[in-house]
Design an enzyme around this catalytic site. Structure first.
Site, PDB file in Angstrom:
ATOM      1  N   HIS B  38       0.827  -1.211   0.000  1.00 45.31           N
ATOM      2  CA  HIS B  38       0.000   0.000   0.000  1.00 45.31           C
ATOM      3  C   HIS B  38       0.859   1.258   0.000  1.00 45.31           C
ATOM      4  O   HIS B  38       0.535   2.251  -0.656  1.00 45.31           O
ATOM      5  CB  HIS B  38      -0.941   0.002   1.211  1.00 45.31           C
ATOM      6  CG  HIS B  38      -2.253  -0.657   0.928  1.00 45.31           C
ATOM      7  ND1 HIS B  38      -2.393  -2.017   0.873  1.00 45.31           N
ATOM      8  CD2 HIS B  38      -3.483  -0.136   0.660  1.00 45.31           C
ATOM      9  CE1 HIS B  38      -3.666  -2.306   0.586  1.00 45.31           C
ATOM     10  NE2 HIS B  38      -4.342  -1.182   0.447  1.00 45.31           N
ATOM     11  N   LYS B 103      -9.767  -7.462   8.512  1.00 44.96           N
ATOM     12  CA  LYS B 103     -10.489  -7.677   9.770  1.00 44.96           C
ATOM     13  C   LYS B 103     -10.172  -6.521  10.696  1.00 44.96           C
ATOM     14  O   LYS B 103      -9.094  -5.939  10.629  1.00 44.96           O
ATOM     15  CB  LYS B 103     -10.125  -9.025  10.394  1.00 44.96           C
ATOM     16  CG  LYS B 103      -8.628  -9.259  10.574  1.00 44.96           C
ATOM     17  CD  LYS B 103      -8.173  -9.202  11.992  1.00 44.96           C
ATOM     18  CE  LYS B 103      -6.683  -9.455  12.111  1.00 44.96           C
ATOM     19  NZ  LYS B 103      -6.156  -9.123  13.430  1.00 44.96           N
TER      20      LYS B 103
END
Lengths: 280, 185
Positions: B38, B103
């Site tokens: 990222h 999550k």
């Protein structure tokens, strides 16, 4: 003096690395099944069923139950009548980690520098804690620790006047803040007392206890029970989707404290409460 | 429990039909990407350079799989904590990303960006990595192989299970679920 060749420690660490990551302890599996009976949320139940199935698949296929096969945290209880031969203890442990994480197809998650992050590619170094104990045995325990849950841990230097309530509030707040992040249902290790660094070690060590086995001191056993009840009232539930099972167990370890201090630490483990030990 | 089936590319209409709390089964292509990937992707965007993958309508799964055993497609592959990607996700959504899977909770900036760009955040069961790996039928590295477990993989999945946490209507199942089950003394 009994001679122990460090090669035996390397072998043990290599085998235990794989064992801990593939085979979830029976105590943890039992706690999933107990939780499943009590859980009222349908999504929470579905998650617990997935965790039970996941543990079975991992065991059958001998693959990691979680892709985060953890920082290799090693506890050594070294008998003072043992003479270690054949090399450096720490290097022997790291060689065991290198071999276990390589041969076992476990993920290598360690970067050599916390800021300039380059993967060491063999999951070393381990974090090693050595305790000198009476006797002529060496006990090694590996507790692979995932990053997601570790990140939700906390240390607080409480005041003596904060008392038991101060500790309880701090632990419940840490579990509440962690929310869905550490893969609930979680296991919570709590350290109370000692010094700044000692208390974090106590919290980590608390995670090694068999799940749900109470602290031998009735006062702390009661505090563990109170904490578990309070945390399970938060409603976070399995994976944070809402439910009654936020934590499987709370384990407290204590140590004498300075007259001015009352440190407390919370080390959060995910449901993959992994640890395996061997006596050499 | 109703289960919706989704696959990429996802349109705005597909996204608007997903509601927080829905269980979904994903089939088709998903890309992986976590912290280091990222960081590299957003640096490319800031520099105005093209991305190694066209993320329009696509899904990113925050995962760093364990190595594949011989004869296996992939190692264990469960979600990692998504909050660490919060700093990068609005930028990725601007690039056309329609869903991210991980999550744990997201910050307000991400939730707002999901509404603005019509996208969703999904969670899979953290730690259920051996079970989730069984739904992955094909895996190949498409960018940043030097990042090891953090490389970007193109995965082909079949009935990969996830739950909608944040929908494009601004609802968060972590907040709703927790409120529903909280017991006050």
């Amino acid at each position: 003096m009994r001679e122990v060749n460090v090669a035996a420690i390397t072998d043990a660490i290599a085998e235990l690395s794989m064992d801990a990551n593939y085979n979830l302890g029976d105590d943890v599996l039992k706690s999933f099944k107990d939780a499943l009976e009590k859980e009222t949320s349908p999504t929470g139940k579905a998650v617990l069923e997935q965790l039970i199935e996941n543990a079975q698949i991992a065991k059958e296929e001998q693959v990691p139950m979680c892709q985060d096969t953890g920082y290799a945290v090693i506890f050594v209880e070294l008998g003072q009548e043992v003479n270690l031969v054949g090399g450096d203890l720490y290097e022997a442990i790291n060689e065991g980690v290198r071999r276990g994480y390589g041969d076992g197809y476990l993920r290598k998650s360690i970067v050599s520098d916390p800021i300039n992050r380059v993967n060491t590619k063999d999951n070393t170094p381990a974090v090693v804690h050595v305790d000198i104990v009476p006797g002529d045995k060496v006990k090694v325990t590996i507790a692979p620790k995932g990053g997601g849950s570790e990140n939700m841990s906390a240390v607080k230097m409480l005041k003596p006047s904060d008392g038991a309530k101060g500790v309880v509030d701090f632990v419940v707040e840490a579990a509440s803040n962690a929310g869905s992040n550490p893969c609930p249902p979680i296991v919570i290790g709590v350290g109370i007392g000692g010094t700044f660094e000692k208390v974090a070690y106590l919290a980590k060590k608390a995670l090694l206890r068999e799940l749900g086995q109470p602290n031998p001191d009735p006062f702390y056993a009661e505090m563990e029970k109170e904490l578990l009840e309070k945390i399970n009232k938060l409603g976070i539930g399995p994976q944070g989707f809402g439910g009654r099972t936020t934590a499987l167990a709370v384990h407290i370890e204590t140590y004498p404290a300075h007259i001015a201090s009352m440190p407390a630490a919370v080390n959060i483990n995910c449901h993959a409460a992994r640890h395996k030990e061997r006596v050499i | 429990m109703t289960v919706k089936r989704i696959s990429a590319p996802l349109s705005d209409e597909d996204i608007m039909e997903l509601k927080a709390g829905d269980n979904v089964l994903i089939s088709g292509v998903i890309y992986t990407g976590r912290d280091a990937a990222h960081k590299k992707l957003t640096e490319l965007v800031e520099a105005g350079e093209p991305l190694p993958v066209d993320f329009t309508g696509q899904m990113i799964y925050y995962v760093g799989p364990s190595p594949a055993k011989p004869g296996k497609v992939i190692g264990s592959a469960g979600p990692t904590t998504s909050g660490r990607m919060d700093a990068y996700t609005p930028t990725m959504l601007e690039q056309g990303l329609k869903a991210c899977i991980g999550k744990g909770s997201r910050n307000k900036a991400v939730k707002d960006a999901l509404v603005k760009h019509k996208a969703v955040y999904l969670a899979s069961t953290g730690g259920a990595a051996a079970l989730l790996a069984r739904t992955i039928k094909k895996a190949e590295v498409v960018a940043y192989p030097e990042l090891g477990p953090e490389a970007i993989y193109r995965l082909e999945v079949e009935d990969f299970p996830a739950t909608v946490v944040n929908d494009a209507h601004g609802t968060d199942i972590y907040e709703v679920g927790r409120q529903e089950y909280a017991l006050n003394d």
